[in-house]
Structures are given as structure tokens and as C-alpha cells.
Design a protein around this motif. Structure first.
Motif, short mmCIF file in Angstrom:
data_model
loop_
_atom_site.label_atom_id
_atom_site.label_comp_id
_atom_site.label_asym_id
_atom_site.label_seq_id
_atom_site.Cartn_x
_atom_site.Cartn_y
_atom_site.Cartn_z
N THR A 44 8.58 1.87 9.12
CA THR A 44 9.38 1.79 10.35
C THR A 44 9.33 3.12 11.09
O THR A 44 9.22 3.16 12.32
CB THR A 44 10.84 1.41 10.01
OG1 THR A 44 10.85 0.14 9.34
CG2 THR A 44 11.67 1.33 11.28
N ALA A 45 9.36 4.22 10.35
CA ALA A 45 9.32 5.56 10.95
C ALA A 45 8.01 5.82 11.68
O ALA A 45 7.98 6.57 12.67
CB ALA A 45 9.53 6.62 9.87
N ALA B 202 9.28 2.26 1.21
CA ALA B 202 8.06 1.94 1.96
C ALA B 202 8.39 1.34 3.32
O ALA B 202 7.77 1.70 4.34
CB ALA B 202 7.19 0.98 1.15
N LYS B 203 9.37 0.45 3.35
CA LYS B 203 9.79 -0.16 4.62
C LYS B 203 10.35 0.89 5.56
O LYS B 203 10.05 0.90 6.77
CB LYS B 203 10.83 -1.25 4.35
CG LYS B 203 11.30 -1.96 5.61
CD LYS B 203 12.32 -3.06 5.28
CE LYS B 203 12.80 -3.75 6.55
NZ LYS B 203 13.78 -4.83 6.23
N ILE C 163 -0.72 7.32 6.70
CA ILE C 163 0.22 8.43 6.88
C ILE C 163 1.54 8.12 6.19
O ILE C 163 2.12 8.97 5.51
CB ILE C 163 0.43 8.71 8.38
CG1 ILE C 163 -0.85 9.29 8.99
CG2 ILE C 163 1.60 9.66 8.61
CD1 ILE C 163 -0.85 9.34 10.50
N ALA C 164 2.02 6.89 6.36
CA ALA C 164 3.27 6.49 5.70
C ALA C 164 3.13 6.62 4.19
O ALA C 164 4.05 7.10 3.51
CB ALA C 164 3.62 5.05 6.09
N ARG C 165 1.99 6.22 3.65
CA ARG C 165 1.76 6.34 2.20
C ARG C 165 1.74 7.80 1.77
O ARG C 165 2.27 8.15 0.71
CB ARG C 165 0.42 5.68 1.85
CG ARG C 165 0.07 5.70 0.37
CD ARG C 165 -1.30 5.10 0.12
NE ARG C 165 -2.33 5.82 0.86
CZ ARG C 165 -3.59 5.40 0.99
NH1 ARG C 165 -3.97 4.25 0.43
NH2 ARG C 165 -4.46 6.10 1.66
N ALA C 166 1.16 8.68 2.59
CA ALA C 166 1.07 10.10 2.23
C ALA C 166 2.44 10.77 2.25
O ALA C 166 2.72 11.65 1.44
CB ALA C 166 0.12 10.82 3.18
N PHE C 167 3.29 10.34 3.20
CA PHE C 167 4.57 11.01 3.39
C PHE C 167 5.72 10.37 2.61
O PHE C 167 6.79 10.96 2.52
CB PHE C 167 4.93 11.05 4.88
CG PHE C 167 4.24 12.16 5.63
CD1 PHE C 167 4.82 13.40 5.75
CD2 PHE C 167 3.00 11.94 6.23
CE1 PHE C 167 4.18 14.42 6.45
CE2 PHE C 167 2.36 12.94 6.92
CZ PHE C 167 2.95 14.20 7.04
N ASN D 238 0.83 -1.21 0.00
CA ASN D 238 0.00 0.00 0.00
C ASN D 238 0.86 1.25 0.00
O ASN D 238 0.58 2.21 -0.72
CB ASN D 238 -0.94 0.00 1.21
CG ASN D 238 -2.32 -0.56 0.91
OD1 ASN D 238 -3.11 0.06 0.22
ND2 ASN D 238 -2.57 -1.76 1.42
N VAL D 239 1.91 1.26 0.82
CA VAL D 239 2.77 2.43 0.91
C VAL D 239 3.62 2.59 -0.35
O VAL D 239 3.90 3.71 -0.79
CB VAL D 239 3.66 2.35 2.17
CG1 VAL D 239 4.65 3.51 2.22
CG2 VAL D 239 2.79 2.36 3.42
#
Length: 242
Positions: free
Chosen positions: A130-131, A125-126, A155-159, A106-107
Motif C-alpha cells: 500500500t505504501a 506485506a499489505k 522495492i516493497a519486498r526489499a524494504f 512475494n513481499v
């Protein structure tokens, strides 16, 4: 800070049969690079319409939307889609994750449009998962995660890819208080670390307190703008007492 978004005389009118609804009425606004900006208002105030106009998801009836010197309102669908891919990330209330893909997939998805090799996409993405505290959930699908975990994936996908602007539409609306605090702290940490601009829409005063500026929207107009921490806290206290 330099201005990254400027809105001039923005109007949006919806026609419903013979009825005319003015969702936005001559909005003027400047948003600076690197700030966390909250658009606050009740249901029907016009706050989500304003975000949709800025993000190029809807065309305005009149007015200008200038982002990084480019007129979004003059772009066709293909141009605005390309612009968003290059400069913008989104976080939605309903997460909008693809159910058959893992968190990692997804990310990684938005980076396909940037032409990145699969190995590089998965590496980034990983790193981003992790972040946001999901390094041990890379292979989990949305149905295997809590609401808070799904929003962290969103959020990870957006950033990922470090977009200059991130839009968040009621991003904490489906979360409990504890998870809302965690998500908002994550938001502010990420934008300040990377000098990104966050524009979030909410009706929740407890979410708005994390912003650098709060723009109060009512009946399609900007009612006022709270520019300082004292003004923000004072304005939120006034709303709670009303």
C-alpha cells in the motif's frame, strides 16, 4: 551521521585462464547511516563488483568490509546469509520476483526467515505494498503487472521489515523515464522516512542526481566522490559534456 559501512584496501582479482583481471584496486570508502549513496560508472568500471563485495555476494581477494562493526569478509556462507536476512534488502534490475506467487506472497517471503507468523507477514506485506501504491494489486502475479509495478513490488519486498541497508543494482535499468522518476522518488522517500541507508549502482546520471553522495568508479578505482548537491550536479554536467 555515524559510519555504518567501512571498506579498507578492497581488491578483487579474477583469473580467466592465464589472464588476470583486476576488477577492484585497493578501494577505501566509508558510508554513513541514513545516506543515499550512488556508485556511478560505465559498464566494466567495477561498480557492480564493488556492490557485490559490500553485500557479501562475493568474497574479496584482499581487504576489509566492516558493516555494523562486523567483518563480512571473514564470515562463512551461512553467517553472511544470516547477516543479510537480519540487516539487508535488495532491489535488482530484473525484479527477481517469483512468477507463481502474488505480489503479497512475494513481499511476505523474506519474513518467513524471521519466523513471523503468516498472518503477521501478510499484514506487513499489505502495509508495504500500500505504501508503494499497489494496495489494489495484492493478488496480482508478476505476469499481470507492468515493469514499473513489478519493480514497486521488488522495492516493497526489499524494504519490508525495515532493513538498515538496502542495495539496488541498476534498479531502474528496465524502466522508462517517467517510471524511473517515480521509483527514485519512492526510494528516497522511504529511506529518509525510516533513516535507512541506500547503496545504489547505476550508469545513469539522471538516477544519480537523487543521491546524497555520488562515488565515481573507473577501472576498478574510485575516481572521485561528489559530496554536495552542487558537486553532484557539476560532476554530472561534466560527464554529459565529455
Amino acid at each position: 551521521m555515524t559510519t555504518i559501512i567501512e571498506i579498507k584496501g578492497l581488491k578483487k582479482v579474477y583469473h580467466m585462464g592465464t589472464e588476470k583481471v583486476e576488477a577492484l584496486k585497493a578501494i577505501n570508502l566509508k558510508i554513513k547511516k541514513g545516506e543515499c549513496c550512488c556508485i556511478l560508472g560505465t559498464s566494466g568500471s567495477g561498480k557492480s563488483t564493488l556492490l557485490n563485495m559490500i553485500a557479501g555476494l562475493e568474497k574479496p581477494t584482499a581487504g576489509e568490509i566492516v558493516i555494523k562493526g562486523q567483518h563480512i569478509e571473514k564470515m562463512n556462507e551461512e553467517q553472511v546469509t544470516r547477516f543479510r536476512q537480519q540487516h539487508v534488502g535488495f532491489v535488482f534490475q530484473s525484479y527477481n520476483l517469483l512468477p507463481n506467487l502474488t505480489a503479497l506472497e512475494n513481499v511476505a517471503m523474506p519474513m518467513i526467515f524471521g519466523g513471523l507468523h503468516k498472518k503477521k507477514r501478510h499484514h506487513e506485506a499489505k502495509r508495504m505494498l500500500t505504501a508503494v501504491g499497489l494496495g489494489d494489486r495484492l493478488d496480482h502475479r508478476p505476469s499481470q503487472m507492468s515493469g514499473g509495478q513489478q519493480q514497486r513490488v521488488s522495492i516493497a519486498r526489499a524494504f519490508v521489515g525495515t532493513p538498515e541497508i538496502v542495495f539496488a543494482d541498476e534498479a531502474t535499468g528496465n524502466l522508462d523515464t517517467k517510471t524511473t522518476i517515480e521509483v527514485m522518488e519512492l526510494f528516497t522517500e522511504m529511506i529518509h522516512k525510516n533513516h535507512q541507508t541506500l547503496i545504489m549502482v547505476t550508469h545513469d546520471m539522471e538516477t544519480a542526481v537523487y543521491a546524497d553522495r555520488v562515488i565515481h568508479v573507473r577501472d576498478g578505482l574510485i575516481e572521485r566522490i561528489d559530496e554536495t548537491r552542487d558537486d553532484i550536479l557539476k560532476g554530472l554536467n561534466m560527464k554529459q559534456e565529455a
